[in-house]
Scaffold this motif. Structure first.
Motif, short mmCIF file in Angstrom:
data_model
loop_
_atom_site.label_atom_id
_atom_site.label_comp_id
_atom_site.label_asym_id
_atom_site.label_seq_id
_atom_site.Cartn_x
_atom_site.Cartn_y
_atom_site.Cartn_z
N ASN A 21 0.57 -1.24 0.21
CA ASN A 21 -0.12 -0.12 0.15
C ASN A 21 0.95 1.05 0.00
O ASN A 21 1.66 1.46 0.82
N LEU B 142 0.57 5.77 -0.48
CA LEU B 142 -0.29 6.58 -0.40
C LEU B 142 0.02 7.88 -1.30
O LEU B 142 -0.54 8.38 -2.04
N ILE C 1 -2.08 -1.28 -4.12
CA ILE C 1 -2.89 -0.08 -3.92
C ILE C 1 -1.99 1.13 -3.89
O ILE C 1 -1.32 1.29 -2.84
N GLU D 7 -2.27 5.38 -4.18
CA GLU D 7 -3.28 6.60 -4.35
C GLU D 7 -2.83 7.51 -5.32
O GLU D 7 -3.79 7.99 -6.03
N GLY D 8 -1.63 8.30 -5.14
CA GLY D 8 -1.26 9.28 -5.97
C GLY D 8 0.06 9.67 -6.36
O GLY D 8 1.02 9.02 -5.72
N ASN E 6 3.10 7.45 -10.15
CA ASN E 6 3.02 5.95 -10.01
C ASN E 6 3.82 5.14 -11.05
O ASN E 6 3.81 5.57 -12.20
N ASN F 260 -4.85 -1.47 -7.84
CA ASN F 260 -5.67 -0.19 -8.03
C ASN F 260 -4.86 0.79 -7.70
O ASN F 260 -4.22 1.03 -6.92
N PHE G 17 -5.06 5.06 -8.20
CA PHE G 17 -6.08 5.88 -8.25
C PHE G 17 -5.86 7.16 -9.05
O PHE G 17 -6.58 7.98 -9.60
#
Length: 323
Positions: free
Chosen positions: A49, A51, A71, A73-74, A77, A93, A95
């Motif tokens: 994970n 962030l 995962i 998030e921002g 990436n 995933n 985002f």
């Protein structure tokens, strides 16, 4: 002496059990993130994970019960997952921001899911699966420079689903080689996008839906024995085209093309071998520059049938059937 042997055996069993236990969890929250996990043998599992900020992440798992999940998030990436054998599964995933994802899975029960979801920006996704029960789903939803490539080779069932939205100069490419290939591509909005489906083997099924864009092109190429089926649709698009080629001996070729509420669209269908059927339906609106629909259908050996319906502007139809 027996007790000593028993204890030695118990220790060996414990050692083997411990040797089979791969598991990794990485969580990174902010600034110059990078993660790297390599696990070589048996009950592999990896979970990352992240962030925000300059993300990375690289997972390699080689033998046995592989699962990997990431995962992010921002920010900037990039993800690469490579899994070699047995119960492979990968879920990504991501985002938002400058996404890129790359999954390679080789043998056994492969599944891959990539979502680069509502805040997506520079999307790209590649999936390469080599053998057995492959399945792939790519959704790049928030728009921008989507590109998706899926390659699936071998086994009794290859299945791929791609959804892309609001992109320009983007493409979705699917290559499947094996038995019972299924491909489903959906593109909504955008201009100058291309969809290219190539299915080799037997019993192919392809569906493409392309709505609300301009100058988009769809190409479906199905080759091999058995039943090929293709359904390609464009709705409310301008200057877009659909080309379907189905070749190989077998009882079933099927193609349906529909272009609705758009202008300057064209369709081209070529079918070769046994039980062909084709239906092309085009309904356009007048365009200031004139022009409009065109449909060309070629069917060669055996059980031909073709239906073309056109409504609006400067229509042209050519159908050639032979036996």
């Amino acid at each position: 002496m027996k007790k000593v042997i028993f204890c030695g055996t118990a220790l060996m069993i414990c050692s083997l059990a411990l040797a089979q236990t791969n598991d990794s969890y990485v969580s990174q929250v902010g600034t110059g993130n990078y993660g790297n996990v390599t696990q070589t043998g048996s009950l592999n599992d990896s979970d990352i994970n992240v962030l925000g900020d300059n993300n990375g992440t690289d997972v390699t798992q080689l033998g046995s019960s592989n699962i990997s999940e990431a995962i992010i998030e921002g920010d900037d990436n990039s993800i690469t997952i490579f899994q070699d054998g047995i119960l492979n599964s990968s879920t990504l995933n991501v985002f938002g921001d400058a996404n890129l994802a790359d999954v390679n899975q080789f043998g056994n029960d492969n599944i891959s899911l990539i979502d680069q979801i509502d805040g997506s920006a520079g999307n790209s996704a590649f999936v390469d699966q080599d053998g057995y029960f492959q399945d792939s789903k790519i959704t790049q939803k928030g728009g921008n420079d989507n590109l998706a490539t899926v390659v699936q080779i071998g086994s009794a069932k290859n299945e791929s689903r791609i959804t892309q939205q609001d992109a320009s100069l983007s493409s979705a490419d699917v290559y499947q080689n094996g038995e019972g290939n299924i491909s489903n591509v959906r593109m909504v909005g955008g201009t100058n996008n291309t969809v290219d489906i190539d299915q080799d083997g037997t019993n192919h099924n392809s569906r493409v839906s392309n709505a609300f864009g301009a100058d988009n092109s769809v190409t479906v190429d199905q080759n091999g024995l058995g039943g090929h089926k293709s359904n390609a649709e464009q709705f409310a698009t301008y200057g877009s085209s659909i080309t379907v080629t189905q070749t190989g001996d077998g009882l079933r070729h099927d193609s349906f093309v529909r272009q609705e509420l758009g202008t300057a669209n064209m369709a081209n269908v070529t079918q070769n071998g046994s039980g062909q059927w084709s239906s092309v339906r085009q309904r356009g609106q007048p365009h200031p520059a004139g022009g409009g629909n065109m449909a060309t259908v070629n069917q060669m050996g055996d059980m031909h049938m073709s239906t073309v319906i056109q409504t609006g502007a400067a229509n042209v139809v050519t159908v050639t059937q032979s036996n």
